[in-house]
Design a protein around this motif. Structure first.
Motif, PDB file in Angstrom:
ATOM      1  N   TYR A  35      14.726  62.350  18.302  1.00 25.69           N
ATOM      2  CA  TYR A  35      14.914  61.370  19.358  1.00 25.69           C
ATOM      3  C   TYR A  35      14.564  60.011  18.775  1.00 25.69           C
ATOM      4  CZ  TYR A  35      14.811  58.853  23.729  1.00 25.69           C
ATOM      5  OH  TYR A  35      15.076  57.954  24.728  1.00 25.69           O
ATOM      6  N   ARG A  36      15.488  59.073  18.864  1.00 23.45           N
ATOM      7  CA  ARG A  36      15.291  57.722  18.331  1.00 23.45           C
ATOM      8  C   ARG A  36      14.943  56.795  19.489  1.00 23.45           C
ATOM      9  NH1 ARG A  36      20.744  57.070  15.259  1.00 23.45           N
ATOM     10  NH2 ARG A  36      21.397  57.329  17.386  1.00 23.45           N
ATOM     11  N   GLU A  37      13.656  56.627  19.685  1.00 25.79           N
ATOM     12  CA  GLU A  37      13.136  55.880  20.844  1.00 25.79           C
ATOM     13  C   GLU A  37      13.743  54.484  20.953  1.00 25.79           C
ATOM     14  OE1 GLU A  37      11.289  55.106  24.244  1.00 25.79           O
ATOM     15  OE2 GLU A  37      10.938  57.014  23.222  1.00 25.79           O
ATOM     16  N   GLU A  38      13.839  53.772  19.821  1.00 32.77           N
ATOM     17  CA  GLU A  38      14.342  52.400  19.845  1.00 32.77           C
ATOM     18  C   GLU A  38      15.783  52.308  20.337  1.00 32.77           C
ATOM     19  OE1 GLU A  38      15.593  54.127  15.956  1.00 32.77           O
ATOM     20  OE2 GLU A  38      13.782  54.250  17.171  1.00 32.77           O
ATOM     21  N   ARG A  39      16.552  53.388  20.213  1.00 27.92           N
ATOM     22  CA  ARG A  39      17.948  53.391  20.669  1.00 27.92           C
ATOM     23  C   ARG A  39      18.140  54.235  21.927  1.00 27.92           C
ATOM     24  NH1 ARG A  39      22.094  53.788  15.872  1.00 27.92           N
ATOM     25  NH2 ARG A  39      23.227  52.470  17.323  1.00 27.92           N
ATOM     26  N   ARG A  40      17.044  54.845  22.411  1.00 25.77           N
ATOM     27  CA  ARG A  40      17.115  55.770  23.553  1.00 25.77           C
ATOM     28  C   ARG A  40      18.224  56.800  23.307  1.00 25.77           C
ATOM     29  NH1 ARG A  40      17.666  51.573  28.227  1.00 25.77           N
ATOM     30  NH2 ARG A  40      19.589  52.708  28.194  1.00 25.77           N
ATOM     31  N   SER A  41      18.192  57.383  22.103  1.00 30.52           N
ATOM     32  CA  SER A  41      19.291  58.208  21.639  1.00 30.52           C
ATOM     33  C   SER A  41      18.803  59.460  20.931  1.00 30.52           C
ATOM     34  CB  SER A  41      20.154  57.389  20.666  1.00 30.52           C
ATOM     35  OG  SER A  41      21.077  58.201  19.994  1.00 30.52           O
TER      36      SER A  41
END
Length: 126
Positions: A35-41
């Motif tokens: 999960y890439r928090e900075e991209r909400r992805s």
């Protein structure tokens, strides 16, 4: 020089639904998931043979412009040894497949179906 295709990237509108489809319905192996928090992805790397599919989620992705003749990637094709067992498995999972056709140039059999977001996918017997 180019040696091979490493991966194809797909963006789904519902990550959990798309992951379930590609892993459980199509049987691709999950290599890793982050999960890439900075991209909400979310991003999942899925193995198919020597290749990978990168499955992404993004907030509010744009819809596909048209089906299937939009500019860009037209469809993704998977090689199978025999169409009927794969079609039966897909249909048992509620995935509709088009009637089997024969490529007039190669005499190979193929069919199309769609992922949960309507991305056109092909099974190509070979």
């Amino acid at each position: 020089m180019l040696a091979a295709i490493h991966h194809v990237a797909i963006i789904g509108t519902d990550y959990a639904r798309s992951k379930r489809f590609y892993v459980e319905t199509l049987g691709l192996a999950l290599i890793r998931e982050v999960y890439r928090e900075e991209r909400r992805s979310w991003k999942a790397d899925l193995r198919i043979g020597a290749m990978q599919i990168e499955l992404f989620s993004f907030p509010d992705p744009a819809p596909r412009p048209s089906y299937p003749e939009a500019a860009g990637l037209r469809h993704l094709a998977f090689t199978v040894a025999a169409l009927e067992p794969v079609i039966a498995r897909l249909e048992a999972a509620g995935v509709a497949c088009e009637p089997i056709r024969i490529d007039p140039y190669t005499d190979q059999r193929f069919t199309f179906f769609s992922d949960p977001d309507g991305l056109p996918l092909e099974l190509y017997e070979g």
